[in-house]
Motif scaffolding. Structure first.
Motif, PDB file in Angstrom:
ATOM      1  N   ILE A 138       0.886  -0.987   0.052  1.00 16.48           N
ATOM      2  CA  ILE A 138      -0.010   0.027   0.048  1.00 16.48           C
ATOM      3  C   ILE A 138       0.913   1.219   0.022  1.00 16.48           C
ATOM      4  CG2 ILE A 138      -1.965  -1.058   1.094  1.00 16.48           C
ATOM      5  CD1 ILE A 138      -1.174   0.074   3.531  1.00 16.48           C
ATOM      6  N   VAL A 139       0.305   2.355  -0.492  1.00 13.61           N
ATOM      7  CA  VAL A 139       1.081   3.651  -0.537  1.00 13.61           C
ATOM      8  C   VAL A 139       0.894   4.501   0.312  1.00 13.61           C
ATOM      9  CG1 VAL A 139       1.795   5.573  -2.397  1.00 13.61           C
ATOM     10  CG2 VAL A 139       1.090   3.137  -3.245  1.00 13.61           C
ATOM     11  N   ILE A 140       1.821   5.007   1.034  1.00 11.16           N
ATOM     12  CA  ILE A 140       1.991   6.078   2.167  1.00 11.16           C
ATOM     13  C   ILE A 140       2.644   7.320   1.694  1.00 11.16           C
ATOM     14  CG2 ILE A 140       1.201   4.461   3.795  1.00 11.16           C
ATOM     15  CD1 ILE A 140       4.231   5.043   4.982  1.00 11.16           C
ATOM     16  N   SER A 141       2.321   8.432   2.348  1.00  6.75           N
ATOM     17  CA  SER A 141       3.309   9.619   1.968  1.00  6.75           C
ATOM     18  C   SER A 141       4.565   9.415   2.697  1.00  6.75           C
ATOM     19  CB  SER A 141       2.378  10.721   2.665  1.00  6.75           C
ATOM     20  OG  SER A 141       3.218  11.893   2.584  1.00  6.75           O
ATOM     21  N   SER A 142       5.489  10.188   2.445  1.00  5.77           N
ATOM     22  CA  SER A 142       6.844  10.184   2.900  1.00  5.77           C
ATOM     23  C   SER A 142       6.735  10.350   4.388  1.00  5.77           C
ATOM     24  CB  SER A 142       7.767  11.198   2.223  1.00  5.77           C
ATOM     25  OG  SER A 142       7.543  12.310   2.692  1.00  5.77           O
ATOM     26  N   LEU A 143       7.404   9.621   5.289  1.00  9.12           N
ATOM     27  CA  LEU A 143       7.502  10.050   6.564  1.00  9.12           C
ATOM     28  C   LEU A 143       7.872  11.357   7.067  1.00  9.12           C
ATOM     29  CD1 LEU A 143       8.617   6.396   7.791  1.00  9.12           C
ATOM     30  CD2 LEU A 143       6.413   7.070   7.520  1.00  9.12           C
TER      31      LEU A 143
END
Lengths: 192, 57
Positions: A138-143
């Motif tokens: 799944i794709v998350i925003s950069s930390l």
């Protein structure tokens, strides 16, 4: 939890929230690019709290594309809390109002889906990371963006704790200078 | 103010403690415990669509 280049592998026991998120994303990704932001990102990384919703940003789309997505959601057991009418739901999304999807007969948990509306959203969509859960990504925003946004824009106790958790868990995998760069940008962007 | 500040500091200490636990333990171990919070919270939340949207403004 293993941090690699552009990928975090987590061999976690899936929660009801993870299963719900993955069910939604399997449909969403057929129709659009997306990115998960905010609280669920820190929860994925182990934060000791729950959430009733999962925030997802997608690029703004035209009505015909949106209608296909909307119908696909309904045929796969989801419904829109704001409206069952696709034109009405689209008008909310176009007017920068988040629309929410839940499983039929449920209200919680739900997905808060928003069209990208500003530079911060565009960066979130562009600067992404994959999280591998079992066999699925799944794709998350950069930390770095998540930490900067939570510390500089949202700023509640919960958000500060989320940012602290991400900082502590990711450690040296975070680019501190990038957090600072995003922080300066966000403070300027949301000033006043 | 003293109580609020002490409570906040205690919460921050726990966030740091738990993050260290997550770093130092197998994913299955911390997620099993985290899921107790997540799953019980979701299963105890019952409200109508109208109540939820009103709560969210």
């Amino acid at each position: 939890m293993r941090f690699g280049k552009g990928l975090i592998e987590i061999d976690r026991e899936l929660s009801d929230l993870d299963v719900f998120a993955m069910d939604f994303i399997r449909i969403l990704r057929k129709h659009s690019k997306y990115v998960i932001v905010s609280g669920y990102v820190s929860i994925l990384l182990g934060r000791s709290r729950s959430s009733e919703d999962i925030d997802i940003i997608i690029p703004a789309m035209d009505f015909p594309e949106f209608a296909l997505l909307f119908r696909d959601m309904y045929s796969n057991g989801f419904y829109c809390l704001n409206s069952d009418k696709e034109k009405e739901a689209y008008s909310y999304a176009r007017d920068k109002i988040a629309i929410r999807f839940a499983k039929k007969d449920d209200v919680i948990p739900n997905i808060e889906l928003k069209f990208s509306k500003n530079k911060a959203d565009e960066i979130s969509l562009k600067e992404t990371l994959k999280v591998r859960l079992g066999k699925e990504d799944i794709v998350i925003s950069s930390l770095e963006m998540q930490v900067a946004f939570k510390e500089n824009v949202l700023g509640s106790q919960k958000d500060i704790e989320d940012a602290m958790h991400i900082r502590n868990v990711a450690g040296n995998n975070l680019k501190k200078e990038l957090i600072e760069k995003y922080s300066v940008m966000l403070r300027g962007f949301y000033k006043g | 103010m003293g109580f609020i500040r002490d409570n906040q500091e205690e919460r921050f200490r726990f966030v740091e403690f738990w993050a260290r636990y997550v770093r130092e333990h197998d994913d299955r171990e911390w997620s099993r415990q985290q899921n107790v919070i997540i799953n019980s919270s979701l299963r105890s939340s019952r409200m109508t669509r109208e109540e939820f949207l009103k709560m969210k403004g």
